[in-house]
Scaffold this motif. Structure first.
Motif, PDB file in Angstrom:
ATOM      1  N   ALA A 178      39.315  47.518  16.082  1.00  0.00           N
ATOM      2  CA  ALA A 178      38.673  46.978  17.284  1.00  0.00           C
ATOM      3  C   ALA A 178      37.794  48.037  17.930  1.00  0.00           C
ATOM      4  CB  ALA A 178      39.731  46.489  18.267  1.00  0.00           C
ATOM      5  N   ASP A 179      38.284  49.264  17.976  1.00  0.00           N
ATOM      6  CA  ASP A 179      37.503  50.363  18.532  1.00  0.00           C
ATOM      7  C   ASP A 179      36.250  50.617  17.704  1.00  0.00           C
ATOM      8  OD1 ASP A 179      37.013  52.566  20.286  1.00  0.00           O
ATOM      9  OD2 ASP A 179      37.782  53.920  18.749  1.00  0.00           O
ATOM     10  N   LEU A 180      36.380  50.568  16.387  1.00  0.00           N
ATOM     11  CA  LEU A 180      35.210  50.740  15.523  1.00  0.00           C
ATOM     12  C   LEU A 180      34.193  49.630  15.752  1.00  0.00           C
ATOM     13  CD1 LEU A 180      36.812  51.817  12.110  1.00  0.00           C
ATOM     14  CD2 LEU A 180      35.673  53.262  13.799  1.00  0.00           C
ATOM     15  N   GLY A 181      34.690  48.406  15.927  1.00  0.00           N
ATOM     16  CA  GLY A 181      33.779  47.299  16.189  1.00  0.00           C
ATOM     17  C   GLY A 181      33.009  47.481  17.478  1.00  0.00           C
ATOM     18  N   LEU A 182      33.667  48.013  18.517  1.00  0.00           N
ATOM     19  CA  LEU A 182      32.982  48.261  19.787  1.00  0.00           C
ATOM     20  C   LEU A 182      31.908  49.323  19.629  1.00  0.00           C
ATOM     21  CD1 LEU A 182      32.680  47.901  22.829  1.00  0.00           C
ATOM     22  CD2 LEU A 182      34.594  49.484  23.155  1.00  0.00           C
ATOM     23  N   LYS A 183      32.230  50.394  18.923  1.00  0.00           N
ATOM     24  CA  LYS A 183      31.261  51.480  18.755  1.00  0.00           C
ATOM     25  C   LYS A 183      30.064  51.055  17.902  1.00  0.00           C
ATOM     26  CE  LYS A 183      34.723  55.126  19.302  1.00  0.00           C
ATOM     27  NZ  LYS A 183      35.497  56.210  18.646  1.00  0.00           N
ATOM     28  N   LYS A 184      30.274  50.104  16.975  1.00  0.00           N
ATOM     29  CA  LYS A 184      29.183  49.625  16.123  1.00  0.00           C
ATOM     30  C   LYS A 184      28.452  48.433  16.742  1.00  0.00           C
ATOM     31  CE  LYS A 184      31.759  48.915  12.553  1.00  0.00           C
ATOM     32  NZ  LYS A 184      32.208  48.558  11.177  1.00  0.00           N
ATOM     33  N   GLY A 185      28.933  47.959  17.888  1.00  0.00           N
ATOM     34  CA  GLY A 185      28.310  46.804  18.518  1.00  0.00           C
ATOM     35  C   GLY A 185      28.692  45.483  17.876  1.00  0.00           C
ATOM     36  N   ASN A 186      29.754  45.484  17.074  1.00  0.00           N
ATOM     37  CA  ASN A 186      30.229  44.265  16.415  1.00  0.00           C
ATOM     38  C   ASN A 186      31.289  43.620  17.310  1.00  0.00           C
ATOM     39  OD1 ASN A 186      31.298  42.260  14.769  1.00  0.00           O
ATOM     40  ND2 ASN A 186      31.231  43.527  12.924  1.00  0.00           N
ATOM     41  N   ARG A 187      30.864  42.759  18.209  1.00  0.00           N
ATOM     42  CA  ARG A 187      31.783  42.199  19.194  1.00  0.00           C
ATOM     43  C   ARG A 187      32.755  41.193  18.573  1.00  0.00           C
ATOM     44  NH1 ARG A 187      30.528  43.987  24.134  1.00  0.00           N
ATOM     45  NH2 ARG A 187      32.042  42.538  25.051  1.00  0.00           N
ATOM     46  N   GLN A 189      34.195  41.553  15.605  1.00  0.00           N
ATOM     47  CA  GLN A 189      35.275  42.400  15.096  1.00  0.00           C
ATOM     48  C   GLN A 189      36.113  42.937  16.244  1.00  0.00           C
ATOM     49  OE1 GLN A 189      34.130  45.511  12.305  1.00  0.00           O
ATOM     50  NE2 GLN A 189      35.742  46.866  13.071  1.00  0.00           N
ATOM     51  N   LEU A 190      35.463  43.361  17.307  1.00  0.00           N
ATOM     52  CA  LEU A 190      36.165  43.883  18.475  1.00  0.00           C
ATOM     53  C   LEU A 190      37.121  42.840  19.039  1.00  0.00           C
ATOM     54  CD1 LEU A 190      36.639  45.757  20.934  1.00  0.00           C
ATOM     55  CD2 LEU A 190      34.522  44.832  21.901  1.00  0.00           C
ATOM     56  N   SER A 191      36.633  41.649  19.279  1.00  0.00           N
ATOM     57  CA  SER A 191      37.448  40.602  19.900  1.00  0.00           C
ATOM     58  C   SER A 191      38.587  40.156  18.995  1.00  0.00           C
ATOM     59  CB  SER A 191      36.558  39.402  20.256  1.00  0.00           C
ATOM     60  OG  SER A 191      37.318  38.363  20.818  1.00  0.00           O
ATOM     61  N   SER A 192      38.293  39.930  17.730  1.00  0.00           N
ATOM     62  CA  SER A 192      39.325  39.424  16.810  1.00  0.00           C
ATOM     63  C   SER A 192      40.413  40.458  16.560  1.00  0.00           C
ATOM     64  CB  SER A 192      38.686  38.985  15.497  1.00  0.00           C
ATOM     65  OG  SER A 192      38.016  40.070  14.867  1.00  0.00           O
ATOM     66  N   MET A 193      40.043  41.715  16.325  1.00  0.00           N
ATOM     67  CA  MET A 193      41.032  42.746  16.058  1.00  0.00           C
ATOM     68  C   MET A 193      41.905  43.022  17.288  1.00  0.00           C
ATOM     69  SD  MET A 193      40.986  43.834  12.891  1.00  0.00           S
ATOM     70  CE  MET A 193      40.881  42.076  12.528  1.00  0.00           C
ATOM     71  N   LEU A 194      41.291  42.985  18.463  1.00  0.00           N
ATOM     72  CA  LEU A 194      42.068  43.201  19.680  1.00  0.00           C
ATOM     73  C   LEU A 194      43.023  42.035  19.916  1.00  0.00           C
ATOM     74  CD1 LEU A 194      42.685  44.952  22.107  1.00  0.00           C
ATOM     75  CD2 LEU A 194      40.788  43.863  23.321  1.00  0.00           C
ATOM     76  N   PHE A 195      42.573  40.821  19.647  1.00  0.00           N
ATOM     77  CA  PHE A 195      43.436  39.660  19.824  1.00  0.00           C
ATOM     78  C   PHE A 195      44.624  39.721  18.867  1.00  0.00           C
ATOM     79  CE2 PHE A 195      44.565  35.143  19.174  1.00  0.00           C
ATOM     80  CZ  PHE A 195      44.859  34.814  20.496  1.00  0.00           C
ATOM     81  N   ILE A 196      44.393  40.154  17.640  1.00  0.00           N
ATOM     82  CA  ILE A 196      45.494  40.309  16.680  1.00  0.00           C
ATOM     83  C   ILE A 196      46.474  41.368  17.179  1.00  0.00           C
ATOM     84  CG2 ILE A 196      46.078  41.087  14.346  1.00  0.00           C
ATOM     85  CD1 ILE A 196      43.464  39.826  13.400  1.00  0.00           C
ATOM     86  N   THR A 197      45.959  42.454  17.765  1.00  0.00           N
ATOM     87  CA  THR A 197      46.827  43.494  18.311  1.00  0.00           C
ATOM     88  C   THR A 197      47.716  42.932  19.404  1.00  0.00           C
ATOM     89  OG1 THR A 197      45.101  45.134  17.865  1.00  0.00           O
ATOM     90  CG2 THR A 197      46.879  45.796  19.334  1.00  0.00           C
TER      91      THR A 197
END
Length: 294
Positions: A178-187, A189-197
């Motif tokens: 999720a952190d990698l998705g935020l840094k790459k601007g891939n929202r 990936q950010l949202s889905s990975m954080l929701f799984i967490t």
């Protein structure tokens, strides 16, 4: 200070939330202590449980209000680089204080296992102490018998504890992506990975409740099961409380992400949440090793 003036350090207005939070923690501590005492006496009034519930409700009100104020300040452009540095230092000091908190409990566990239990077991220097205090005592850990003859079973690491370990280790991986998705601007990936967490955190808490039910009903392992029961529930219970707060923290971050908050340059709140979650995971690994395995 105007929104455009970034040369000065932002000083927020006076807030009621610190004193509200202090009152909440007082109610939680006072209520939890009396609730434990009430559990030992079926005839007790059980008002400790009511205080504990009131403290938790006040805590949630404080968190909601304080988070709202902080989000509004950040979104209004009131925060600057210097304040960001202070936030990072404050979060690091907070995590350090949490490390010391758990270090005290791990220290107590180490003292019991390395010093107190062997000493009570008796040797050439204190054989008389052993004979007087607990003649039938066997110096082994975990202690599954109390001086009054009450016996219990130790909680093994197979089953629910091992599954929960896998869950938390997996959650560290998902929040990293999720952190990698935020840094790459891939929202996405950010949202889905954080929701799984978040789901993994909820799953951990659910299985911990199942573990406690198993301990009480099948193993006879309770808070009154001597020093082993005390240390087991104190360490795992406080960790469960931290997982609960961490999950709520991540849930707030996910709701903000859904609303379009954060960018690759401005995302300290999410960063702080990920730091805290990794800390919770590391503490659990220590718990799993020293409480369940060894």
């Amino acid at each position: 200070m105007s929104q455009q003036d970034k040369s000065q350090y932002y000083v927020p207005a006076q807030s009621p939330w610190p004193i509200v939070g202090a009152c909440a923690f007082f109610l939680i501590a006072f209520g939890a202590g009396h609730m434990v005492a009430d559990l030992q006496d079926p005839q007790a009034s059980q008002w400790g449980s009511l205080l504990l519930i009131a403290g938790v409700l006040v805590l949630f009100i404080m968190l909601a209000g304080w988070f709202k104020d902080q989000i509004n300040e950040s979104r209004s452009g009131l925060h600057n680089r210097q304040l960001g540095i202070s936030y990072r230092q404050g979060m690091l000091w907070f995590i350090f204080s949490e490390i010391m908190f758990f270090a005290a409990f791990f220290g107590a566990l180490l003292y019991l296992r390395v010093i107190a239990v062997p000493w009570l077991g008796g040797d050439s220097n204190n054989a008389m102490t052993h004979a007087v205090l607990w003649p039938d005592f066997v110096p082994q850990w975990p202690l599954t018998e109390t001086p009054d003859g009450t016996k219990t079973q130790a909680m093994g690491y197979w089953g629910l504890p091992l599954i929960n370990t896998v869950i938390l280790l997996t959650s560290s991986v998902t929040i990293h992506f999720a952190d990698l998705g935020l840094k790459k601007g891939n929202r996405k990936q950010l949202s889905s990975m954080l929701f799984i967490t978040i789901l993994l955190g909820i799953g951990f808490l659910f299985l911990q409740v199942e573990e406690y039910i198993h301990a009480y009903q099948d193993l006879g392992l309770t808070l009154s099961s001597g020093v082993y029961g005390n240390t087991f529930f104190m360490l795992t219970g406080f960790h469960g409380l931290h997982v609960t707060l961490g999950t709520l923290f991540l849930l707030v971050m996910w709701l903000r992400i859904v609303r379009g908050h954060f960018s690759s340059e401005n995302h300290f709140a999410f960063l702080a949440a990920s730091w805290y979650w990794h800390f919770v995971d590391i503490v659990w690994l220590c718990l799993f090793l020293f409480v369940y395995v060894l």
